[in-house]
Design a protein around this motif. Structure first.
Motif, short mmCIF file in Angstrom:
data_model
loop_
_atom_site.label_atom_id
_atom_site.label_comp_id
_atom_site.label_asym_id
_atom_site.label_seq_id
_atom_site.Cartn_x
_atom_site.Cartn_y
_atom_site.Cartn_z
N ILE A 93 28.19 -19.91 35.51
CA ILE A 93 28.89 -18.76 35.88
C ILE A 93 29.64 -18.35 34.52
CG2 ILE A 93 29.49 -19.73 37.96
CD1 ILE A 93 32.46 -20.13 37.06
N ALA A 94 29.89 -16.99 34.61
CA ALA A 94 30.25 -16.32 33.40
C ALA A 94 31.56 -15.45 33.96
CB ALA A 94 29.45 -15.14 32.98
N ILE A 95 32.80 -15.90 33.13
CA ILE A 95 33.96 -14.96 33.59
C ILE A 95 34.30 -14.44 32.10
CG2 ILE A 95 34.72 -16.61 35.50
CD1 ILE A 95 36.61 -18.14 33.12
N GLY A 96 35.48 -13.35 32.05
CA GLY A 96 35.67 -12.72 31.06
C GLY A 96 36.37 -11.28 31.19
N THR A 97 36.46 -10.65 30.28
CA THR A 97 36.93 -9.28 30.30
C THR A 97 35.93 -8.19 29.53
OG1 THR A 97 38.10 -9.60 28.16
CG2 THR A 97 39.42 -9.98 30.29
N GLY A 98 35.84 -7.05 29.99
CA GLY A 98 35.04 -6.35 29.44
C GLY A 98 33.72 -6.44 29.54
N LEU A 99 33.45 -7.11 30.76
CA LEU A 99 32.06 -7.24 31.13
C LEU A 99 31.20 -6.27 31.74
CD1 LEU A 99 32.47 -11.14 31.77
CD2 LEU A 99 31.65 -10.20 29.52
N GLY A 100 31.88 -5.31 32.39
CA GLY A 100 31.29 -4.19 33.03
C GLY A 100 31.02 -4.33 34.58
N SER A 101 31.75 -5.50 35.19
CA SER A 101 31.49 -5.67 36.45
C SER A 101 32.25 -4.70 37.49
CB SER A 101 32.08 -7.23 36.95
OG SER A 101 31.85 -7.34 38.16
N LYS A 102 31.63 -4.04 38.39
CA LYS A 102 32.13 -3.34 39.34
C LYS A 102 32.87 -4.03 40.43
CE LYS A 102 28.63 0.10 38.55
NZ LYS A 102 27.64 1.18 39.21
N MET A 103 33.03 -5.36 40.40
CA MET A 103 33.42 -6.23 41.61
C MET A 103 34.98 -6.35 41.18
SD MET A 103 32.27 -9.91 43.38
CE MET A 103 30.70 -8.94 43.77
N GLU A 104 35.79 -6.46 42.11
CA GLU A 104 37.07 -6.62 41.72
C GLU A 104 37.29 -8.09 41.81
OE1 GLU A 104 39.76 -4.51 41.17
OE2 GLU A 104 38.30 -3.07 41.36
N ALA A 105 38.48 -8.52 41.05
CA ALA A 105 38.78 -9.88 41.14
C ALA A 105 38.95 -10.67 42.43
CB ALA A 105 40.13 -10.27 40.16
N GLY A 106 38.27 -11.84 42.69
CA GLY A 106 38.36 -12.33 43.88
C GLY A 106 37.43 -11.79 45.00
N GLY A 107 36.65 -10.75 44.52
CA GLY A 107 35.67 -10.12 45.44
C GLY A 107 34.29 -11.06 45.74
N LEU A 108 34.18 -11.99 45.09
CA LEU A 108 32.93 -12.83 45.29
C LEU A 108 33.09 -13.95 46.43
CD1 LEU A 108 30.04 -12.90 44.21
CD2 LEU A 108 31.10 -14.70 42.59
N ASP A 109 32.24 -13.78 47.49
CA ASP A 109 32.57 -14.89 48.62
C ASP A 109 31.36 -15.37 49.09
OD1 ASP A 109 31.37 -12.69 49.96
OD2 ASP A 109 32.83 -12.50 51.53
N ASN A 110 30.41 -15.38 48.30
CA ASN A 110 28.75 -15.82 48.72
C ASN A 110 28.18 -16.82 47.67
OD1 ASN A 110 28.31 -14.05 46.59
ND2 ASN A 110 27.15 -12.46 47.98
N ILE A 111 28.74 -17.52 47.00
CA ILE A 111 28.00 -18.64 46.02
C ILE A 111 28.25 -19.92 46.77
CG2 ILE A 111 28.26 -19.85 44.13
CD1 ILE A 111 29.57 -17.85 42.76
N GLN A 112 26.85 -20.32 47.12
CA GLN A 112 26.58 -21.59 47.64
C GLN A 112 25.84 -22.77 46.79
OE1 GLN A 112 25.83 -21.68 51.87
NE2 GLN A 112 24.21 -23.15 51.78
N VAL A 113 26.63 -23.63 46.58
CA VAL A 113 26.05 -24.97 45.96
C VAL A 113 25.78 -26.10 46.62
CG1 VAL A 113 26.91 -26.26 43.96
CG2 VAL A 113 27.72 -24.04 44.14
N VAL A 114 24.60 -26.62 46.38
CA VAL A 114 24.42 -28.20 47.17
C VAL A 114 24.91 -29.23 46.28
CG1 VAL A 114 22.12 -29.38 47.57
CG2 VAL A 114 21.98 -26.94 47.85
N VAL A 115 25.22 -30.17 47.16
CA VAL A 115 26.02 -31.32 46.53
C VAL A 115 25.22 -32.52 47.36
CG1 VAL A 115 28.28 -30.33 46.06
CG2 VAL A 115 28.12 -31.03 48.41
N ALA A 116 25.33 -33.64 46.87
CA ALA A 116 25.03 -34.85 47.46
C ALA A 116 25.64 -35.32 48.46
CB ALA A 116 24.53 -36.19 46.29
#
Length: 123
Positions: A53-76
């Motif tokens: 994942i990448a986080i930061g400032t000035g990255l040009g994202s149009k999404m507001e902070a906290g706007g991501l709700d669709n990351i799914q990760v597989v765990v054992a």
């Protein structure tokens, strides 16, 4: 030809707070650079993942902070993942049992929501 997802941008309001959170749940801090004022790029990788994942400032994202709700990760093991999150002080939801897997959800300090999935046993 292989198509590999290797980086997902996660919108955050406070880079240092988010970096500390993700390191606290086991992500590896791969890179942190501020090449000039107004641009900071931080790359973190979940344990065992080929995708960061990448986080930061000035990255040009149009999404507001906290706007991501669709990351799914597989765990054992969903139970072990839940225990790890709770040991790190994360308010994760308990294991949700479904036919298609066992799920744990949690949010980062900005409200970006993650789902961890333990795949069903094949048999």
């Amino acid at each position: 030809m292989d198509w590999k997802i290797e980086l997902i941008f996660v919108p955050v309001s406070d880079v240092d707070r988010a970096k500390e959170f993700y390191i606290g749940i086991g992500f590896h801090a791969d890179f942190d650079s501020e090449p000039y004022e107004g641009l900071r790029f931080v790359q973190l990788t979940p344990p065992g993942s080929a995708c960061s994942i990448a986080i930061g400032t000035g990255l040009g994202s149009k999404m507001e902070a906290g706007g991501l709700d669709n990351i799914q990760v597989v765990v054992a093991d969903a139970d072990a993942a839940l225990a790890q999150l709770r040991e790190a002080g994360v308010d994760a939801n308990g294991v949700d049992e479904q036919e298609w897997g066992r799920f744990v959800t949690f949010a980062d300090p900005d409200g970006n929501t993650w789902t961890l999935q333990q795949l069903p046993a094949h048999g």
